[in-house]
Motif scaffolding. Sequence first.
Motif, PDB file in Angstrom:
ATOM      1  N   ASN A  12      13.482  -5.499  16.927  1.00 47.02           N
ATOM      2  CA  ASN A  12      14.313  -6.637  17.212  1.00 47.02           C
ATOM      3  C   ASN A  12      15.299  -6.132  15.930  1.00 47.02           C
ATOM      4  OD1 ASN A  12      13.166  -8.771  18.044  1.00 47.02           O
ATOM      5  ND2 ASN A  12      11.819  -9.545  16.495  1.00 47.02           N
ATOM      6  N   GLN A  14      17.540  -6.179  12.419  1.00 45.87           N
ATOM      7  CA  GLN A  14      17.570  -6.969  11.396  1.00 45.87           C
ATOM      8  C   GLN A  14      18.891  -8.064  11.256  1.00 45.87           C
ATOM      9  OE1 GLN A  14      17.378  -4.572   7.827  1.00 45.87           O
ATOM     10  NE2 GLN A  14      14.445  -5.031   8.237  1.00 45.87           N
ATOM     11  N   ASN A  15      18.740  -9.488  10.741  1.00 47.18           N
ATOM     12  CA  ASN A  15      19.989 -10.060  10.543  1.00 47.18           C
ATOM     13  C   ASN A  15      20.626 -10.321  12.259  1.00 47.18           C
ATOM     14  OD1 ASN A  15      19.178  -9.933   8.055  1.00 47.18           O
ATOM     15  ND2 ASN A  15      20.656  -8.020   7.990  1.00 47.18           N
ATOM     16  N   GLY A  16      20.178  -9.825  12.861  1.00 47.66           N
ATOM     17  CA  GLY A  16      20.355 -10.683  14.583  1.00 47.66           C
ATOM     18  C   GLY A  16      19.524 -10.927  15.159  1.00 47.66           C
ATOM     19  N   ASN A  17      20.061 -10.942  16.080  1.00 50.77           N
ATOM     20  CA  ASN A  17      19.553 -11.691  17.505  1.00 50.77           C
ATOM     21  C   ASN A  17      19.533 -10.308  18.630  1.00 50.77           C
ATOM     22  OD1 ASN A  17      19.331 -13.958  16.943  1.00 50.77           O
ATOM     23  ND2 ASN A  17      21.891 -14.675  17.594  1.00 50.77           N
ATOM     24  N   GLY A  18      20.005  -9.871  18.246  1.00 48.36           N
ATOM     25  CA  GLY A  18      19.566  -8.594  19.596  1.00 48.36           C
ATOM     26  C   GLY A  18      18.181  -7.519  19.198  1.00 48.36           C
ATOM     27  N   LYS A  19      19.123  -6.841  20.609  1.00 48.27           N
ATOM     28  CA  LYS A  19      17.149  -5.991  20.350  1.00 48.27           C
ATOM     29  C   LYS A  19      17.913  -4.044  20.397  1.00 48.27           C
ATOM     30  CE  LYS A  19      13.327  -8.327  21.854  1.00 48.27           C
ATOM     31  NZ  LYS A  19      12.326  -8.322  20.988  1.00 48.27           N
TER      32      LYS A  19
END
Length: 249
Positions: A12, A14-19
């Motif tokens: 994941n 950090q501080n985001g929705n993506g991978k």
Amino acid sequence: MLELNNISIDLNVQNGNGKTRILNNLSFKFEQGKFYCITGPNGGGKTSIAKVIMGIYKPTEGRIFFENEDITEKNITERARLGICYAFQIPPRFKGLRVKDLLKISAAKENMGLRNSLKSVGLCPEEYMDREVDESFSGGEMKRIEIATMLLRNPKVIIYDEPEAGVDLWSFHKLVNVIKQKHEREKAATIVITHQERILALADEIILVSEGQIKQAGTPEAILPGIKKDIECELSGICGGDDYAECCR
Ligand SMILES: Nc1ncnc2c1ncn2[C@@H]1O[C@H](COP(=O)(O)OP(=O)(O)OP(=O)(O)O)[C@@H](O)[C@H]1O
Ligand SMILES: [Mg+2]
């Protein structure tokens, strides 16, 4: 003996929705008794390979086999019991634990060779045994203490992550010999993650890792000239690139 089978790791952001994919469909078979070096650019995925072998990172896809057993679901302790061990790129500190306690925990045979392990990495036992493994140690001292703990183990797979980092030149030469001697004595699969040509030249096989993939694998004779050429080509930044094709290719 140790097989990575189509390993991918997505983490994941950090501080985001993506991978973010840090290892990408990576496969390799390590054989017992062979000395491997993993090298490649910063952020390429070398430490992540060590961590997935040790069970610190879980693969998103793919399986890991050790001596024909699927160990993908096994945790760090279970893998350590099977004989897989890893010396961290940045060794952890253990406040409250003395050097001799750390060595005792690592020793395959109870209390055997603790002093010698410290001497082998150039540390005086009288000076170091009773010190706490805390922030008071320099980076180079921590690396040497960690390598001392590795010398006490009796592993089937032993991974050193940049053993040279922060270690002075005199100690570096000594450490290289110690790592090589341990390998020759025990015939484990030794995997050294390194940027040092002197260590790379000792390998049976060099694995070049970049962008989460194995780009090349082969003998030092096959791999080193290409790596050197790539380094030379970075000098094109200095010559301005005008003579790039001329001087490097
Ligand atoms: N826990 C994590 N969270 C987010 N990103 C990570 C994590 N672990 C590794 N990465 C990213 O994965 C990539 C590979 O990291 P890795 O530590 O494996 O590189 P490396 O080849 O060992 O580099 P170096 O030569 O600098 O030690 C890097 O971009 C790194 O930032
Ligand atoms: Mg690393």
